[in-house]
Scaffold this active site. Structure first.
Site, mmCIF file in Angstrom:
data_model
loop_
_atom_site.group_PDB
_atom_site.id
_atom_site.type_symbol
_atom_site.label_atom_id
_atom_site.label_comp_id
_atom_site.label_asym_id
_atom_site.label_seq_id
_atom_site.Cartn_x
_atom_site.Cartn_y
_atom_site.Cartn_z
ATOM 1 C CG ASP A 242 -2.051 -1.058 1.323
ATOM 2 O OD1 ASP A 242 -2.073 -1.761 0.303
ATOM 3 O OD2 ASP A 242 -2.571 -1.822 2.123
ATOM 4 C CG LEU B 141 -12.013 8.613 2.992
ATOM 5 C CD1 LEU B 141 -11.843 7.715 4.123
ATOM 6 C CD2 LEU B 141 -13.502 9.802 3.377
ATOM 7 C CE LYS C 166 -8.425 4.654 4.481
ATOM 8 N NZ LYS C 166 -8.599 2.735 3.720
ATOM 9 C CD GLU D 283 -13.558 -1.299 4.329
ATOM 10 O OE1 GLU D 283 -11.993 -1.418 3.882
ATOM 11 O OE2 GLU D 283 -14.283 -0.862 3.815
ATOM 12 C CB CYS E 63 13.519 -34.833 -0.401
ATOM 13 S SG CYS E 63 12.282 -35.066 0.819
ATOM 14 C CB CYS F 121 10.184 -34.396 -2.533
ATOM 15 S SG CYS F 121 10.394 -35.979 -2.535
ATOM 16 C CB CYS G 101 8.724 -37.835 0.509
ATOM 17 S SG CYS G 101 8.998 -36.759 1.566
#
Length: 664
Positions: free
Chosen positions: A37, A87, A117, A172, A404, A422, A427
């Site tokens: 932002d 705003l 906000k 919001e 791995c 892998c 595994c």
């Protein structure tokens, strides 16, 4: 010389407009921002400054003249009777004082309300006679998207108000930090790309076509304004928030009325200091004129109200030393590097670990063990490395291992996904994560078989494959920690019940790369049996609508593995269902599209949708001219209204059953 300066300014203006429009598309439409932002705000501020210096550059379609992003045409449009304005931003105390001077040049002795906000998705929510009617996104401020069914899933939002009034409010929609972290953990466990921050997670969840997915995301909302109301007698903002609370709305968690700018600045700083303590993301504080009559006198610009100002907090960044890089192995074998740092405090919490994503990220940043790096929290939640401040002595960019770290088998680089994987299905690191996925709600849905229980079962040597689940007995379970007789019997019953699941659930439970729950349903519906799927080729699979070449090749490769063939044999021997239950009875609804809305008298919408598909029809979540029927129950809402407007045929449950009884 003036002309040369204008030409240089114009070239920079054009570059800024293109860059800001690109990032607006990524942020508002795709919910996938590429910059934070603060970086965006700096670009925007530079564009504003250029247009103030050279007014001739300002055009009606400049980003400074528009609100947010345009509707994405995924949902029906909603024209806002009251514009949903953006705003204007301040980044310093001096800029807030300048806002106060502008206000005082029009009105005397303004009183302000300071509130957090919330960093989410702005929505308008309408009630008629006290009953929830419609919810829509802000969109471009004039036209938004109808997301009524998704808004309806927010539990904290009242469906019936405490007074039978007609009102439109603004709020919001957000995702709590706890929910966001849980969602990211699930995505990472499935080797999916996690959301970058709670705001984008909330936006992506609210725009889901399937409201059931939205419901699982546990969204919430804070209401912060009355847009319009019949018989409105409210005269001040703080009193209106109190009134909204009495109506049953979840209003902003805290707000303060201030009589001086000294008080305003104290509250702005106080909110900023609380960021690390809150369970929701904020990206600033909002200062609003409290008196509605004064607001009317102040008015608005083409984009902003002149009676409100947002103060944006700068991102907190700190330098620390990268002590080590650990490598985690995910469910599908993807190796993820995790940075281990000298602990630092960011946004109120101690940070000592952060993902380094993949080899490409490490090489791009030039990250090596011993380097001094700059850390911050994306959205004040997820720790991330911003850059390398200083390389350590003899530092070189870290390289993921060639084998791995869990099983020692060689790893392969997947160029398309920028992932190192892998490929050993045995595994150990992958095994537990695969079991957790196998038993989860959208897969085999085995109640009581959570991560902790599975970890115990593996540690006790009771599980070596998913098929071993179906050889467990209550006697074997009773010796485990916190597993009494009743719990053991319940778990065995849940495992037994899962044998009857539809084929699509078992397919999803396998965790085939690139195959989610929806793709698994398409596979099961198309081929009907596990044997047909296992013997199908990529060329046959890619013919399914919704499948691409990569998905088709992934399915074919999975079923050709010797390990898969062995697991399938064991699961068949254990008695698991290997056929699709979504058998098409006949094709009477072929070519028809149904939309379901409201509460049906005797069945759920999911059950009705399954019936429609069994008779060859399709189910859609939105009403359009292509809709054949709307099957409506009680409290049908906006979809029913739109169907009437478009002239779409409307059915009740009784009429629907008559259609099913009739001969095809």
């Amino acid at each position: 010389m003036k002309q040369d300066a204008l030409q240089i300014a114009k070239a920079r203006w054009e570059a800024l407009v293109a860059e800001i429009n690109y990032h607006n598309e990524k942020y508002y439409v795709e919910d996938s921002p590429e910059i934070d932002d603060f970086a965006y705000d700096m670009l925007y501020r530079e564009l504003q400054s250029l247009e103030e210096q050279y007014p001739v550059l300002r055009t009606p379609d400049s980003p400074t003249q528009k609100v947010g992003g345009a509707p994405i045409n995924q949902f029906s449009p909603v024209v806002h009777q009251v514009p949903m304005e953006s705003l204007h931003d301040s980044f310093s105390r001096e800029e807030l004082l300048e806002f106060d001077r502008r206000v005082r040049s029009v009105v005397e002795e303004p009183v302000y309300v300071v509130e957090p906000k919330i960093d989410g998705l702005s929505v308008a929510i309408e009630y008629r006679d006290g009953k929830f009617f419609r919810g829509s996104t802000r969109g471009d401020g004039t036209t938004g998207e109808d997301v009524t069914e998704n808004i309806r899933t927010i539990r904290s939002l009242p469906k019936v108000l405490k007074e039978p009034i007609t009102i439109e409010v603004r709020g919001e929609v957000y995702m709590s930090n706890e929910t966001f972290l849980r969602l990211c953990a699930e995505q990472e466990n499935n080797d999916e790309k996690p959301f970058k921050n709670p705001r984008n997670a909330a936006a992506g969840s609210l725009r889901q076509k399937n409201a059931a997915i939205t419901a699982k995301r546990c969204l919430d909302v804070f209401i912060f304004n009355i847009q319009q109301m019949e018989g409105n007698t409210q005269t001040e903002h703080d009193a209106s928030l109190d009134y909204l609370h009495r109506l049953g709305f979840p209003v902003l968690p805290f707000y303060t009325t201030c009589h001086t700018m000294e008080e305003v600045w104290e509250q702005v700083q106080s909110i900023g200091q609380r960021r690390g303590e809150l369970d929701f993301a904020i990206d600033g504080a909002v200062v609003k004129v409290n008196d509605f009559a004064q607001r009317k006198r102040l008015g608005s610009t083409a984009k902003y109200p002149k009676w409100a100002e947002a103060y944006k907090y700068p991102p907190e960044e700190k330098a620390t030393t990268l002590l080590d890089i650990a490598v985690n192995v995910g469910r599908t074998g993807v190796l993820t590097p995790i940075g281990v740092f000298a602990p630092v405090t960011l946004a109120g919490t101690t940070v000592s670990r952060a993902t380094l994503h993949n080899q490409d990220f490490i090489l791009e940043k030039g990250v090596g063990i011993g380097d001094t790096v700059l850390l911050r929290k994306a959205g004040d939640i997820i720790p991330e490395v911003v850059s390398v401040v200083e390389h350590g002595k003899n530092s070189t960019p870290f390289r993921l291992p060639s084998h791995c770290p869990s099983c020692g088998e060689p790893v392969l680089r997947d160029e398309e996904e920028a992932a190192t994987r892998c490929t050993n299905l045995d595994c150990p690191a992958q095994f537990l994560r695969r079991l957790i996925h196998f038993a989860c709600r959208d897969a085999m849905d085995i109640e009581g078989l959570g991560p902790a229980v599975l970890e115990q079962l593996v540690a006790n040597g009771l599980l070596h494959s998913s098929a071993d689940l179906y050889h467990l007995t209550a006697e074997k379970l009773r010796d485990m920690d916190r597993m009494g007789e009743k719990s053991a019997n319940n778990l065995i019953a849940a495992i037994e019940k899962s044998k009857e699941n539809d084929l699509s659930r078992l397919l999803y439970a396998f965790g085939i790369p690139h195959i989610g729950a929806k793709a698994a349903k398409l596979l099961a519906s198309h081929f009907q049996t596990m044997d047909r799927i296992a013997s199908s080729t990529a060329e046959e699979i890619v013919e399914i609508e919704g499948f691409g070449q990569i998905m088709a090749e992934s399915v074919e490769s999975f079923f050709q593995l010797p390990h898969t063939k062995e697991i399938l044999r064991e699961l068949k021997d254990a008695g698991l269902n290997m056929t699709s239950k979504s058998v098409v009875v006949d094709r009477r609804f072929q070519g028809m599209t149904f939309v379901l809305t409201g509460t049906l008298p005797t069945m759920t919408r999911s059950e009705a949708g399954a019936l429609i598909e069994q008779y060859g029809g399709k189910v859609s979540s939105s009403v359009s001219k292509k809709t054949t029927y709307v099957l409506a129950g009680e409290d049908a809402g906006s979809k029913l209204e739109k169907a009437k407007t478009l002239g779409v045929s409307i059915l009740d449950e009784a009429s629907f059953f008559e259609m099913l009884k009739a001969k095809a």
